[in-house]
Design an enzyme around this catalytic site. Structure first.
Site: not given
Length: 226
Positions: A162, A103-104, A120, A26
């Site tokens: 993400c 989360h991005w 998203d 991530w």
């Protein structure tokens, strides 16, 4: 021991940041903030007057500041004077842990259209955070009640991509802005689909190469000055 890898305008990348690009990890705000700066300053410099890219740390501050402070920051940034503003959105709810979250996603504010578009790569994971940020921006620019579209975004099938989706979609938006087509929502949708399929798989290696190239350029410049 100095573990600095790159000092790029107001973004400092350390070895721990860059090592996130070596595997299925991530990516953090520093990597996304660097890429946003790179898009604005080097890859699409002609868009600087019209497009603003806002890092996750600044978006986080806007989400968690009181209304008057958030509105003051929005005015100082000059968001209302742009044609488009892109925000890296994180789902971190903890004001005292700015490096948190899991989360991005990307929130695009089309100023002339008075419209927000949210992208998203994991369903509606960041929808609440994106809507809250949109409301903050609305109040800051004095234009409440704008349209909010949660786009049918290409979906990731892993737990770590993400940030790459966020960076790639921001890249696509800047590319369209550079040719005056960012306001065409249907074109944006088609281009995102194409770029996620064809460019996203290369982004991780491209990003490492870009950081390496800029680092070498800075080292060469420093040697010349000495």
């Amino acid at each position: 021991m100095d573990d600095k890898v790159l000092d790029y305008h107001d973004i400092l990348l350390r070895r721990a940041d860059v090592e996130l690009l070596d595997g299925p990890f991530w990516v953090n705000d520093q990597i996304i903030a660097f890429y946003f700066q790179y898009l604005s300053l080097e890859k699409y410099p002609t868009t600087q007057g019209d497009v603003m890219l806002i890092s996750g740390s600044v978006a986080f501050l806007l989400l968690h500041a009181n209304e008057s402070d958030a509105s003051l920051t929005i005015r100082k940034l000059g968001i209302a004077e742009k044609k488009a503003v892109l925000f890296a959105v994180n789902n971190n709810p903890h004001i005292h842990s700015p490096g948190g979250g899991s989360h991005w996603s990307l929130l695009l504010y089309l100023v002339d259209q008075q419209q927000f578009c949210h992208f998203d790569s994991v369903g509606h994971t960041n929808l609440e955070s994106a809507k809250r940020l949109a409301k903050v921006v609305e109040k800051g620019v004095g234009r409440e009640g704008m349209d909010f579209i949660n786009f049918n975004t290409p979906q990731q099938n892993d737990g770590w991509m993400c940030g790459y989706y966020t960076m790639q979609i921001a890249d696509t938006a800047c590319d369209l802005a550079s040719v005056g087509q960012l306001g065409d929502v249907e074109c944006l949708k088609q281009c995102i689909k194409f770029d996620v399929e064809n460019k996203l798989p290369l982004l991780q290696e491209d990003l490492k190469a870009t950081i390496g190239k800029i680092s070498q350029r800075q080292a060469s410049s420093a040697n010349i000055q000495v």
